[in-house]
Design an enzyme around this catalytic site. Sequence first.
Site, PDB file in Angstrom:
ATOM      1  N   TYR A  25       0.804  -1.230   0.000  1.00 36.72           N
ATOM      2  CA  TYR A  25       0.000   0.000   0.000  1.00 36.72           C
ATOM      3  C   TYR A  25       0.834   1.276   0.000  1.00 36.72           C
ATOM      4  O   TYR A  25       0.271   2.370  -0.059  1.00 36.72           O
ATOM      5  CB  TYR A  25      -0.949  -0.011   1.207  1.00 36.72           C
ATOM      6  CG  TYR A  25      -1.948  -1.151   1.150  1.00 36.72           C
ATOM      7  CD1 TYR A  25      -2.966  -1.146   0.209  1.00 36.72           C
ATOM      8  CD2 TYR A  25      -1.857  -2.246   2.014  1.00 36.72           C
ATOM      9  CE1 TYR A  25      -3.877  -2.194   0.122  1.00 36.72           C
ATOM     10  CE2 TYR A  25      -2.764  -3.297   1.942  1.00 36.72           C
ATOM     11  CZ  TYR A  25      -3.765  -3.262   1.000  1.00 36.72           C
ATOM     12  OH  TYR A  25      -4.661  -4.302   0.914  1.00 36.72           O
ATOM     13  N   HIS A 102      -8.292   1.900  -5.958  1.00 35.02           N
ATOM     14  CA  HIS A 102      -7.510   1.009  -5.096  1.00 35.02           C
ATOM     15  C   HIS A 102      -6.040   1.365  -5.251  1.00 35.02           C
ATOM     16  O   HIS A 102      -5.556   1.526  -6.378  1.00 35.02           O
ATOM     17  CB  HIS A 102      -7.723  -0.457  -5.463  1.00 35.02           C
ATOM     18  CG  HIS A 102      -9.158  -0.857  -5.315  1.00 35.02           C
ATOM     19  ND1 HIS A 102      -9.766  -0.965  -4.091  1.00 35.02           N
ATOM     20  CD2 HIS A 102     -10.107  -1.093  -6.236  1.00 35.02           C
ATOM     21  CE1 HIS A 102     -11.028  -1.277  -4.266  1.00 35.02           C
ATOM     22  NE2 HIS A 102     -11.272  -1.349  -5.557  1.00 35.02           N
ATOM     23  N   ARG A 113      -9.904 -10.687  -4.578  1.00 35.42           N
ATOM     24  CA  ARG A 113      -9.856  -9.230  -4.770  1.00 35.42           C
ATOM     25  C   ARG A 113     -10.210  -8.819  -6.197  1.00 35.42           C
ATOM     26  O   ARG A 113     -10.319  -7.645  -6.512  1.00 35.42           O
ATOM     27  CB  ARG A 113      -8.469  -8.682  -4.417  1.00 35.42           C
ATOM     28  CG  ARG A 113      -8.144  -8.794  -2.949  1.00 35.42           C
ATOM     29  CD  ARG A 113      -6.844  -8.107  -2.599  1.00 35.42           C
ATOM     30  NE  ARG A 113      -6.279  -8.693  -1.406  1.00 35.42           N
ATOM     31  CZ  ARG A 113      -6.583  -8.328  -0.155  1.00 35.42           C
ATOM     32  NH1 ARG A 113      -7.428  -7.357   0.056  1.00 35.42           N
ATOM     33  NH2 ARG A 113      -6.042  -8.943   0.884  1.00 35.42           N
TER      34      ARG A 113
HETATM   35  C1  DHK Z   1      -7.407  -1.738   0.063  1.00 31.69           C
HETATM   36  C2  DHK Z   1      -7.754  -2.779   0.867  1.00 31.69           C
HETATM   37  O1  DHK Z   1      -7.776  -2.630   2.182  1.00 31.69           O
HETATM   38  C3  DHK Z   1      -8.036  -4.107   0.308  1.00 31.69           C
HETATM   39  O2  DHK Z   1      -8.991  -4.808   1.088  1.00 31.69           O
HETATM   40  C4  DHK Z   1      -8.470  -4.065  -1.140  1.00 31.69           C
HETATM   41  C5  DHK Z   1      -7.475  -1.805  -1.413  1.00 31.69           C
HETATM   42  C6  DHK Z   1      -7.506  -3.221  -1.948  1.00 31.69           C
HETATM   43  C7  DHK Z   1      -6.404  -0.916  -2.039  1.00 31.69           C
HETATM   44  O3  DHK Z   1      -5.567  -1.410  -2.782  1.00 31.69           O
HETATM   45  O4  DHK Z   1      -6.451   0.296  -1.808  1.00 31.69           O
HETATM   46  O5  DHK Z   1      -8.533  -5.368  -1.651  1.00 31.69           O
END
Ligand code: DHK
Length: 151
Positions: A25, A102, A113
């Site tokens: 992330y 996302h 996902r």
């Molecule tokens: C964020 C999440 O918390 C996941 O549950 C999703 C998403 C993807 C992201 O990539 O921002 O699957």
Amino acid sequence: MDAPIVTVLNGPNLNLLGTREPAVYGTATLADVERLCASTCAELGLRLEFAQSNSEGGLVDLVQACRGRSAGLVLNAAGYTHTSVALRDAVVAAELPMVEVHLSNVHAREEFRRHSYLSDIASGVIVGCGVLGYQFALQRIAALVLPARPA
Ligand code: DHK
């Protein structure tokens, strides 16, 4: 006339951005994302509302609050993307353009996902661009809700 409001909503665990699985992330925090959205909205001529909720009902309430108030919605529903009919129904009921975001490339991750309850009702889907995805989504909303400027 006041600039149109655009609402940016973030789902569960996105409050942990910056420290949560940074390899997936990134290292930007949710406060960094909000700052990026604020500067992008200022440039585009939009008014930003920004929120995060860890609960499904909380997100449904936030989407309902957009009805008749926000001109557009940028939605990273996080885990609820893949599970929530209620959130989808709230977005449809809100009757406004929604862009799904996302941070990660959900298509390059676990199979579960790859399904989204939001993509087919979205005015755009942005995945795998990190925090820049929010900026792209705001540009898309601006193109949809602001009058075209003469070239
Ligand atoms: C964020 C999440 O918390 C996941 O549950 C999703 C998403 C993807 C992201 O990539 O921002 O699957």
